[in-house]
Design an enzyme around this catalytic site. Structure first.
Site, PDB file in Angstrom:
ATOM      1  N   ASP A  14      15.132 -52.790  94.594  1.00 20.19           N
ATOM      2  CA  ASP A  14      15.314 -54.852  95.188  1.00 20.19           C
ATOM      3  C   ASP A  14      15.612 -54.251  96.838  1.00 20.19           C
ATOM      4  O   ASP A  14      16.155 -52.798  97.027  1.00 20.19           O
ATOM      5  CB  ASP A  14      16.379 -54.616  94.600  1.00 20.19           C
ATOM      6  CG  ASP A  14      17.030 -56.261  95.605  1.00 20.19           C
ATOM      7  OD1 ASP A  14      15.955 -56.987  95.594  1.00 20.19           O
ATOM      8  OD2 ASP A  14      17.904 -56.968  95.700  1.00 20.19           O
ATOM      9  N   SER A  15      15.572 -55.167  96.969  1.00 17.57           N
ATOM     10  CA  SER A  15      15.957 -55.413  98.977  1.00 17.57           C
ATOM     11  C   SER A  15      17.820 -54.844  99.017  1.00 17.57           C
ATOM     12  O   SER A  15      18.314 -54.426 100.198  1.00 17.57           O
ATOM     13  CB  SER A  15      15.887 -55.978  99.485  1.00 17.57           C
ATOM     14  OG  SER A  15      15.694 -57.414  98.764  1.00 17.57           O
ATOM     15  N   CYS A  77      12.476 -57.177  93.091  1.00 21.64           N
ATOM     16  CA  CYS A  77      12.556 -57.949  94.717  1.00 21.64           C
ATOM     17  C   CYS A  77      11.616 -58.891  94.633  1.00 21.64           C
ATOM     18  O   CYS A  77      10.359 -57.559  94.214  1.00 21.64           O
ATOM     19  CB  CYS A  77      12.338 -57.034  95.658  1.00 21.64           C
ATOM     20  SG  CYS A  77      12.459 -58.185  96.994  1.00 21.64           S
ATOM     21  N   GLU A 156      25.861 -64.519  98.588  1.00 16.02           N
ATOM     22  CA  GLU A 156      26.400 -63.251  98.924  1.00 16.02           C
ATOM     23  C   GLU A 156      27.095 -63.687  99.157  1.00 16.02           C
ATOM     24  O   GLU A 156      29.231 -62.556  99.116  1.00 16.02           O
ATOM     25  CB  GLU A 156      25.668 -62.595  99.383  1.00 16.02           C
ATOM     26  CG  GLU A 156      23.913 -62.024  99.470  1.00 16.02           C
ATOM     27  CD  GLU A 156      23.458 -60.622  99.961  1.00 16.02           C
ATOM     28  OE1 GLU A 156      24.128 -60.265 100.767  1.00 16.02           O
ATOM     29  OE2 GLU A 156      22.537 -59.865  99.291  1.00 16.02           O
ATOM     30  N   CYS A 188      13.612 -65.841  93.594  1.00 22.67           N
ATOM     31  CA  CYS A 188      13.870 -64.890  94.019  1.00 22.67           C
ATOM     32  C   CYS A 188      15.351 -64.282  93.338  1.00 22.67           C
ATOM     33  O   CYS A 188      15.881 -64.486  92.433  1.00 22.67           O
ATOM     34  CB  CYS A 188      14.603 -65.484  95.593  1.00 22.67           C
ATOM     35  SG  CYS A 188      16.292 -64.355  96.789  1.00 22.67           S
ATOM     36  N   HIS A 190      18.447 -64.002  93.826  1.00 25.25           N
ATOM     37  CA  HIS A 190      19.396 -64.691  93.737  1.00 25.25           C
ATOM     38  C   HIS A 190      19.229 -65.432  93.217  1.00 25.25           C
ATOM     39  O   HIS A 190      20.634 -65.828  93.087  1.00 25.25           O
ATOM     40  CB  HIS A 190      19.835 -64.205  95.260  1.00 25.25           C
ATOM     41  CG  HIS A 190      20.378 -63.565  95.835  1.00 25.25           C
ATOM     42  ND1 HIS A 190      19.181 -62.148  96.152  1.00 25.25           N
ATOM     43  CD2 HIS A 190      21.472 -62.453  96.819  1.00 25.25           C
ATOM     44  CE1 HIS A 190      19.747 -61.379  97.024  1.00 25.25           C
ATOM     45  NE2 HIS A 190      20.827 -61.585  97.321  1.00 25.25           N
TER      46      HIS A 190
HETATM   47  N1  DGL Z   1      15.051 -59.786  96.663  1.00 30.14           N
HETATM   48  C1  DGL Z   1      14.957 -60.598  97.565  1.00 30.14           C
HETATM   49  C2  DGL Z   1      13.738 -61.377  96.748  1.00 30.14           C
HETATM   50  O1  DGL Z   1      13.809 -60.910  95.262  1.00 30.14           O
HETATM   51  C3  DGL Z   1      15.508 -61.572  98.403  1.00 30.14           C
HETATM   52  C4  DGL Z   1      16.781 -60.988  99.791  1.00 30.14           C
HETATM   53  C5  DGL Z   1      15.491 -60.488 100.294  1.00 30.14           C
HETATM   54  O2  DGL Z   1      15.700 -61.484 101.156  1.00 30.14           O
HETATM   55  O3  DGL Z   1      15.685 -58.820 100.934  1.00 30.14           O
HETATM   56  O4  DGL Z   1      12.481 -61.727  97.319  1.00 30.14           O
END
Ligand code: DGL
Length: 269
Positions: A14-15, A77, A156, A188, A190
């Protein structure tokens, strides 16, 4: 050979920290598997970056996971799935699963022929990847989408149930709710942490689709189909980050409800 493959870990990336919602779902679905998770904390967020940048980062991480001997890569992600999944599938020698197609299938089952709404980062929504997957799945109902860029920082910050988050959710969801969706895809990493707030705003008739859960059951079925599901013993976990581990470990504790120690890896490696 088959059994040996079963011993190899599943790579998840993931990012940053958000993909831990997908990690958690994978762990629940496959308690015996070894999981290697990488959060690209040095380059987060992906949601506002170009396709070129997200693809380059994703390929670096995919190759890193491959070097660690993974048997399957899960792109936790949504933005990386939306922008880089075809490139990852072409470049890697192991199977790759993203979060979009499993979520779309779950949404289709829940909505039948009704409309579906999807929320995600700016990059995910602008890519049209959910709409493409929706059409590819042969779905009849309408799909409406909205980017919700304020949700990631709110999650977050730990404001999962804050009145500000509720107000923001109303502002984002109300235009989508006019389409009377039967399901809302949380597109997403989160957003599953905002489920109580989103459910309250969307109302009881809208089914919330968590892509982590949908992806975990699809990955489990794929591994079982290949005969590489790990059959015995306890699963292990390794966490990697691309920047100092402090913030990741702090947020991971909140996201997972337990401590998570992370090792640092630098890219390009
Ligand atoms: N992990 C990213 C997503 O699911 C969200 C956070 C980001 O923008 O990197 O799209």
């Amino acid at each position: 050979m088959k059994d040996l493959c079963g011993e190899r870990p599943i790579g998840v990336f993931d990012s940053g920290v958000g993909g831990l919602t997908v990690f958690r779902a994978l762990r629940r679905a496959m308690p015996r598997e070894h999981l290697v998770y990488l959060g690209d904390t040095a380059r987060v967020p992906y949601g506002t970056k170009s396709k070129e940048a997200v693809t380059r980062y994703s390929l670096e991480i995919g190759r890193f996971l491959e070097r660690r001997g993974v048997k399957h890569v899960v792109v936790a992600c949504n933005t990386a799935t939306a922008l880089a999944l075809p490139a990852l599938k072409r470049a890697l020698n192991v199977p790759v699963t993203g979060v979009i197609q499993p979520a779309v299938h779950a949404a289709r089952a829940a909505a039948r022929s009704g409309a579906v709404a999807v929320i995600g980062t700016e990059g995910t929504v602008a890519s049209g990847a959910y709409q493409k997957a929706w059409r590819r799945a042969g779905a009849k109902g309408r799909m409406v989408a909205a980017a919700c860029p304020l949700f990631v920082p709110l999650v977050e910050a730990g404001w999962w149930d804050h009145k500000v988050t509720k107000a923001v959710a109303k502002a984002y969801l109300e235009p989508l709710l006019r389409a009377k969706p039967a399901a809302l895809i949380l597109g997403c990493t989160h957003y599953p942490l905002l489920k109580p707030v989103l459910a309250a705003v969307a109302g009881r008739r809208v089914v919330l689709i968590d892509s982590g859960t949908a992806t975990a059951s699809q990955v489990r079925a794929l591994l079982a189909g290949r005969g590489v599901l790990r059959r015995g013993g306890k699963g292990s976990t390794e966490f990697f980050v691309t920047d100092g581990p402090g913030r990741f470990e702090l947020l991971a504790k909140r996201f997972l409800g337990r401590a998570a120690k992370a090792k640092v890896v630098r890219f390009p490696g």
